[in-house]
Enzyme design. Sequence first.
Site, short mmCIF file in Angstrom:
data_model
loop_
_atom_site.label_atom_id
_atom_site.label_comp_id
_atom_site.label_asym_id
_atom_site.label_seq_id
_atom_site.Cartn_x
_atom_site.Cartn_y
_atom_site.Cartn_z
N SER A 142 0.86 -1.18 0.00
CA SER A 142 0.00 0.00 0.00
C SER A 142 0.89 1.23 0.00
CB SER A 142 -0.88 0.01 1.26
OG SER A 142 -1.52 1.25 1.44
N TYR A 155 -2.09 0.46 10.72
CA TYR A 155 -2.08 -0.06 9.35
C TYR A 155 -0.79 0.32 8.64
CZ TYR A 155 -3.70 -0.85 4.53
OH TYR A 155 -3.83 -1.28 3.24
#
Length: 257
Positions: A142, A155
């Site tokens: 990501s 995250y």
Amino acid sequence: MTAAGTRIAVVTGASSGIGAATARQLSSAGYHVVVTARRKDRIEALAAEITDGGGQATAYVLDVTDRAAVDAFAADLGGFPSVDVLVNNAGGALGADPVADGSPAEWRQMYETNVIGTLNVTQALLPALTASGDGTVVVISSTAGLATYEGGAGYVAAKHGAHVLAETLRLEIVGTPVRVIEIAPGMVKTEGFAVTRFHGDTEKAAKVYAGVAEPLTSDDVAETVTWAVTRPSHVNIDLLVVRPRAQASNSKVHREL
């Protein structure tokens, strides 16, 4: 039954979103896809959809954080002529709390899925990928693995771990017939990512994409993965960052409100 000469691609987290879209596109590119996830009904439906459309697919229920289950899965894949591609897609985000209030349990769960899960499956399948003579490991990380943002530390930490795993593995196995590709998507609007992150709160989930005319779709990322995987064997796409045009960074997004 796998046709002679067909290449095998394993996709984790294939029950929905990017994983399911990647399985469909790799099938269209000629791969026999082995789709894995915890949700049996979803992956069996996906495998049936692919085979009904003329492709080849096998569904396998798998929790990537369960190392014994992953090892059993790798052993079962010994029935295939080879394992050529692994797409480590299983992952996800939980919560958007500041560091001061973040849930250690959620941080741990994100690390287990995004990092340890990727480690488990990569370790288990690396011998078969190497033995294929032309293997590819894909890590779906990501942009959170490259830069931080407020409310995302748990995250972000997990995806930084996935990024470093891919980067280090590439260094360690250079000279072997295995490529390591990292695809780092930015804002992607999938059916469940934001809803899961906000524990089912659809109103909060919708605000993530509010005013963004065209966030990325699962198909956009899947097409990127398939393009990278199907480059000639000597071409390695080390790291490919893909964002929607409206997103300049993790914290700079154009919204038409």
